[in-house]
Design a protein around this motif. Structure first.
Motif, short mmCIF file in Angstrom:
data_model
loop_
_atom_site.label_atom_id
_atom_site.label_comp_id
_atom_site.label_asym_id
_atom_site.label_seq_id
_atom_site.Cartn_x
_atom_site.Cartn_y
_atom_site.Cartn_z
N LEU A 186 10.74 -5.91 -8.81
CA LEU A 186 10.23 -5.13 -7.68
C LEU A 186 8.70 -5.16 -7.65
O LEU A 186 8.08 -5.25 -6.59
CB LEU A 186 10.73 -3.69 -7.78
CG LEU A 186 10.34 -2.73 -6.64
CD1 LEU A 186 10.93 -3.20 -5.31
CD2 LEU A 186 10.80 -1.31 -6.97
N TYR A 187 8.09 -5.08 -8.84
CA TYR A 187 6.63 -5.10 -8.95
C TYR A 187 6.09 -6.39 -8.34
O TYR A 187 5.10 -6.38 -7.60
CB TYR A 187 6.23 -5.00 -10.43
CG TYR A 187 4.75 -4.86 -10.67
CD1 TYR A 187 4.20 -3.64 -11.03
CD2 TYR A 187 3.89 -5.95 -10.54
CE1 TYR A 187 2.84 -3.50 -11.25
CE2 TYR A 187 2.53 -5.83 -10.76
CZ TYR A 187 2.02 -4.60 -11.12
OH TYR A 187 0.67 -4.47 -11.32
N ILE A 226 7.42 -8.28 -6.07
CA ILE A 226 7.56 -8.22 -4.61
C ILE A 226 6.45 -7.36 -4.01
O ILE A 226 5.85 -7.71 -2.99
CB ILE A 226 8.94 -7.67 -4.22
CG1 ILE A 226 10.05 -8.65 -4.62
CG2 ILE A 226 9.01 -7.39 -2.71
CD1 ILE A 226 11.45 -8.13 -4.39
N ALA A 227 6.15 -6.23 -4.67
CA ALA A 227 5.10 -5.33 -4.17
C ALA A 227 3.74 -6.01 -4.17
O ALA A 227 2.97 -5.91 -3.20
CB ALA A 227 5.05 -4.06 -5.02
N ILE A 275 5.37 2.43 -7.07
CA ILE A 275 5.03 1.31 -6.20
C ILE A 275 3.84 1.67 -5.31
O ILE A 275 2.93 0.86 -5.10
CB ILE A 275 6.25 0.88 -5.36
CG1 ILE A 275 7.32 0.23 -6.25
CG2 ILE A 275 5.83 -0.07 -4.23
CD1 ILE A 275 6.87 -1.04 -6.95
N ILE A 310 0.20 -0.23 -5.16
CA ILE A 310 -0.38 -0.75 -3.93
C ILE A 310 -1.72 -0.08 -3.66
O ILE A 310 -2.68 -0.72 -3.20
CB ILE A 310 0.59 -0.54 -2.74
CG1 ILE A 310 1.85 -1.39 -2.97
CG2 ILE A 310 -0.06 -0.90 -1.41
CD1 ILE A 310 3.00 -1.03 -2.06
N GLU A 340 7.64 -1.92 3.33
CA GLU A 340 7.93 -3.34 3.49
C GLU A 340 8.41 -3.94 2.17
O GLU A 340 9.30 -4.80 2.15
CB GLU A 340 6.67 -4.08 3.97
CG GLU A 340 6.84 -5.59 4.13
CD GLU A 340 7.82 -5.99 5.22
OE1 GLU A 340 8.28 -7.15 5.20
OE2 GLU A 340 8.15 -5.14 6.09
N THR A 341 7.84 -3.46 1.05
CA THR A 341 8.27 -3.93 -0.27
C THR A 341 9.75 -3.64 -0.50
O THR A 341 10.51 -4.51 -0.92
CB THR A 341 7.43 -3.24 -1.38
OG1 THR A 341 6.07 -3.65 -1.26
CG2 THR A 341 7.96 -3.60 -2.76
N ARG A 392 12.02 -5.76 1.75
CA ARG A 392 12.15 -7.13 1.22
C ARG A 392 13.07 -7.14 0.00
O ARG A 392 13.85 -8.08 -0.18
CB ARG A 392 10.77 -7.67 0.84
CG ARG A 392 9.88 -8.00 2.03
CD ARG A 392 8.59 -8.63 1.58
NE ARG A 392 7.77 -9.04 2.70
CZ ARG A 392 6.71 -9.83 2.61
NH1 ARG A 392 6.34 -10.29 1.42
NH2 ARG A 392 6.01 -10.16 3.67
N ALA A 394 4.44 -0.23 1.06
CA ALA A 394 5.52 0.18 0.16
C ALA A 394 6.87 0.05 0.85
O ALA A 394 7.84 -0.46 0.26
CB ALA A 394 5.30 1.61 -0.32
N ASN A 398 3.09 -9.25 -4.08
CA ASN A 398 3.08 -10.30 -3.05
C ASN A 398 2.99 -9.72 -1.65
O ASN A 398 2.31 -10.27 -0.78
CB ASN A 398 4.33 -11.18 -3.18
CG ASN A 398 4.29 -12.04 -4.43
OD1 ASN A 398 3.23 -12.32 -4.97
ND2 ASN A 398 5.46 -12.45 -4.90
N THR A 399 3.68 -8.61 -1.42
CA THR A 399 3.64 -7.96 -0.10
C THR A 399 2.24 -7.43 0.19
O THR A 399 1.73 -7.58 1.31
CB THR A 399 4.67 -6.81 -0.03
OG1 THR A 399 5.98 -7.33 -0.32
CG2 THR A 399 4.69 -6.18 1.36
#
Length: 202
Positions: free
Chosen positions: A75-76, A78-79, A33, A37, A53-54, A57, A51, A81-82
């Motif tokens: 998870l990807y 979410i990462a 992750i 990022i 924060e990912t 969330r 990371a 989007n974060t």
């Protein structure tokens, strides 16, 4: 829950309140992750925060995970989007940086490839390989966001066309087209260095 997802047993434990199980997933995916990022933001100091924060969330939303896709695919998303939200907040654009692609860790895929390329070669060959790597990085930076994300997911993350289509919310045919166009653009930048024949792609 997708029975083919190796993370399914851990996710079930997390949903039952087992925080330790989530910590195991963090350990498993944190480096991937962070590398993801790192390819989206220039400021390496922001990577650990984004990371973290990912994962926060993901933990809060784990009850919404139905297992229709692999956990890492979820998870990807979410990462991504974060990271995009952080970049918007900072009024910055997502970019792929040379340092991120070159890798900052000993076990990074691209770092290993680069070491293998330069191991035992002449200074001229080492210089040439570095020029090629720089040209690839520059070409990727110059791509539109859609093409850059598609080629990164395929060539660096190693995801399948089906997974990429799900992540990018588009048909598989569109994914194939974007990857083809990205490869063509990168090949065009490499041809002067490699003197390849027209039509060949990296």
């Amino acid at each position: 829950m997708n029975a083919n997802d190796a993370d399914a047993p851990l996710i079930e434990r997390i949903k039952q309140g087992d925080v330790r199980a989530f910590e195991m997933l963090v350990v498993k995916y944190q480096r991937r992750i962070e590398r993801l990022i790192g390819r989206m933001v220039r400021d390496v100091d922001l990577v650990p925060d984004i990371a973290q924060e990912t994962f926060v969330r993901a933990y809060r939303a784990i009850g919404q995970f139905r297992g229709d896709s692999a956990f890492y695919t979820w998870l990807y998303r979410i990462a991504v989007n974060t990271a995009k939200k952080a970049l918007v907040d900072l009024k910055r654009d997502p970019v792929v940086t040379e340092s991120a692609l070159a890798g900052r860790s000993d076990d990074d895929e691209t770092s290993r490839v680069e070491n293998e390329l330069s191991d035992g070669e002449t200074p001229d060959a080492v210089l040439a390989s570095k020029e090629i790597a720089a040209a690839v990085n520059s070409a990727i930076e110059g791509l539109s966001e859609d093409l850059r994300q598609a080629i990164t997911l395929r060539e660096i993350e190693g995801l399948s066309y089906e997974e990429i289509a799900e992540l990018m919310n588009c048909p598989i045919g569109t994914v194939r087209s974007r990857i083809f166009r990205a490869r063509e653009a990168i090949a065009a930048r490499l041809r002067p260095l490699l003197d390849t024949r027209e039509g060949e792609r990296w």
